[in-house]
Design a protein around this motif. Sequence first.
Motif, PDB file in Angstrom:
ATOM      1  N   SER A  42       1.002  -1.239  -0.218  1.00 28.55           N
ATOM      2  CA  SER A  42      -0.151   0.069   0.236  1.00 28.55           C
ATOM      3  C   SER A  42       0.700   1.397  -0.113  1.00 28.55           C
ATOM      4  O   SER A  42       0.439   2.249  -0.442  1.00 28.55           O
ATOM      5  CB  SER A  42      -0.847   0.066   1.167  1.00 28.55           C
ATOM      6  OG  SER A  42      -0.307  -0.059   2.384  1.00 28.55           O
ATOM      7  N   THR A  43       2.083   1.049   0.424  1.00 26.15           N
ATOM      8  CA  THR A  43       2.968   2.416   0.346  1.00 26.15           C
ATOM      9  C   THR A  43       3.948   2.244  -0.782  1.00 26.15           C
ATOM     10  O   THR A  43       5.058   2.938  -0.447  1.00 26.15           O
ATOM     11  CB  THR A  43       3.717   2.654   1.869  1.00 26.15           C
ATOM     12  OG1 THR A  43       4.292   1.477   1.872  1.00 26.15           O
ATOM     13  CG2 THR A  43       2.476   2.858   2.759  1.00 26.15           C
ATOM     14  N   ALA A  44       3.990   1.278  -1.551  1.00 23.01           N
ATOM     15  CA  ALA A  44       5.186   1.079  -2.622  1.00 23.01           C
ATOM     16  C   ALA A  44       5.164   2.133  -3.606  1.00 23.01           C
ATOM     17  O   ALA A  44       4.187   2.964  -3.909  1.00 23.01           O
ATOM     18  CB  ALA A  44       4.510  -0.120  -3.415  1.00 23.01           C
ATOM     19  N   PRO A  45       6.335   2.651  -3.945  1.00 24.21           N
ATOM     20  CA  PRO A  45       6.483   3.811  -4.767  1.00 24.21           C
ATOM     21  C   PRO A  45       5.656   3.599  -6.091  1.00 24.21           C
ATOM     22  O   PRO A  45       5.515   2.390  -6.679  1.00 24.21           O
ATOM     23  CB  PRO A  45       7.812   3.925  -5.063  1.00 24.21           C
ATOM     24  CG  PRO A  45       8.601   2.596  -4.809  1.00 24.21           C
ATOM     25  CD  PRO A  45       7.594   1.959  -3.654  1.00 24.21           C
ATOM     26  N   LEU A  46       5.470   4.541  -6.579  1.00 21.10           N
ATOM     27  CA  LEU A  46       4.830   4.683  -8.149  1.00 21.10           C
ATOM     28  C   LEU A  46       5.396   4.756  -9.256  1.00 21.10           C
ATOM     29  O   LEU A  46       5.104   3.850 -10.403  1.00 21.10           O
ATOM     30  CB  LEU A  46       3.273   5.444  -8.282  1.00 21.10           C
ATOM     31  CG  LEU A  46       2.069   5.151  -7.215  1.00 21.10           C
ATOM     32  CD1 LEU A  46       1.145   6.211  -7.542  1.00 21.10           C
ATOM     33  CD2 LEU A  46       1.901   3.722  -7.995  1.00 21.10           C
ATOM     34  N   ASP A  47       6.767   5.142  -8.998  1.00 20.45           N
ATOM     35  CA  ASP A  47       7.568   5.399 -10.050  1.00 20.45           C
ATOM     36  C   ASP A  47       8.535   4.180 -10.374  1.00 20.45           C
ATOM     37  O   ASP A  47       9.195   3.516  -9.425  1.00 20.45           O
ATOM     38  CB  ASP A  47       8.536   6.537  -9.406  1.00 20.45           C
ATOM     39  CG  ASP A  47       9.500   6.911 -10.673  1.00 20.45           C
ATOM     40  OD1 ASP A  47       9.661   6.087 -11.725  1.00 20.45           O
ATOM     41  OD2 ASP A  47      10.306   7.700 -10.464  1.00 20.45           O
ATOM     42  N   PRO A  48       8.376   3.419 -11.357  1.00 19.36           N
ATOM     43  CA  PRO A  48       8.929   2.466 -11.939  1.00 19.36           C
ATOM     44  C   PRO A  48      10.562   2.583 -11.610  1.00 19.36           C
ATOM     45  O   PRO A  48      11.157   1.474 -11.128  1.00 19.36           O
ATOM     46  CB  PRO A  48       8.865   2.236 -13.500  1.00 19.36           C
ATOM     47  CG  PRO A  48       7.730   3.094 -13.734  1.00 19.36           C
ATOM     48  CD  PRO A  48       7.629   4.056 -12.676  1.00 19.36           C
TER      49      PRO A  48
END
Length: 426
Positions: A42-48
């Motif tokens: 749920s707090t993972a970064p969205l930027d690859p």
Amino acid sequence: MAAFVRERYLSTPRSRVALERRQRRLLKRHLRYLRAHSAYFSTAPLDPERLHELPIADKATMMAHFDDMSTVGIARDEAMTTALASERDRDFGRDIDGHSIGLSSGTSGHRGLFVVSPGERARWAGTMLARTLPRGRSLLAHRIALFLRADNSLYESVASRAISFEYFDIYRELESQVVRLAAYRPTVLVAPPSVLVQIAAVGRRLGLDIAPERVISVAEVLDELDRARIAEAFGVAVVHQIYQCTEGFLGHTCELGSMHLNEDTVLVEREWLDDGRFVPIVTDLVRRSQPIVRYRMGDVLVAGGPCGCGSALAVVERIEGREDDALVGRRTDGSEVTVFGDQIVRAMLFVDGLEDFRVCQTGADEVVVRVAPLTDVTGRAAREELHGLFERMGCTEPRLTVEGFVPDLGTKQRRVTREWDHDEGM
Ligand SMILES: [Zn+2]
């Protein structure tokens, strides 16, 4: 079917640039999905580009956070109960809300618990067929024979009205299974390499003609000893491999015989062990029900050069096995040197009359070698070859115990293992 058509008839990326662009696009979409549906992510970064900020996971992490990671609300205990029941009565039809649950062995040693949604299963089947069936003949004309040890429900999903498919149980007496196989006249034969060797031996003894167009090795490391035997016994130039485990469908053999990583759907980070060997850390870019993110496989792969088939998917020269499938030798100055399983197999190729063997390190300087058949000649030659190898590697010679052994088809075959933990031994 969509997956089949995409894989079979649309080209996979032909340049690394295009491939990496595709990976970034899929990863971005995947991270967004995981953030929304998985408590763990749920707090993972969205930027690859920030994927590396996520922790590296192993089998223990996956099991410990199974419930939190799931995006479909399947709990570990329920999944485990279902998987064990299926395993016990060898009826793999059970599911949880339509999701297939299973314990898998794959190329990796330890068993893992997998959850696959119906959509993922269908896509898996399509991709698998497209990547493994020989081209140049109607799909309708294929007869696929599968010899498998563990759960086969994923493979069974490949079966359809279009393609004939027959399952053979390794736990039954092999001779009758091989007779049935010959009558079935498979165009594709799928089995672990140790079983392929036995099928060939039984077929030869019974005078049966088993000549599939394609032979596919699964679930165990295909080493040089078996590869050469299998190719000769079935009269095929290339022994294909499916590199597949709980963590996903990771690699396949192309028409030219090179093993390619399935990087169009799986991102592979490489933890280098030396110039050529690496441990893959995989992120499945499309598998949603059970996220596989930065999963450290524990397999040792050897990087290969580009392939003439034109695919941009990275080539793996070979899969060497688990990190544990190696011995730890010692130089005279006390430093350690890894003797990889593949190096041992290649040394043992020189032992005349050897049908099979196991090498196990049981202590800092203790190695047990089991050979079949054990004769004065094979025992002495095995000892000499291993001593020679240790010498070439600059190691002091370990104490070798040579014994005989009888292969058992029911268990996963690992020729080289280490039952001694060098950290404890120091
Ligand atoms: Zn290729």
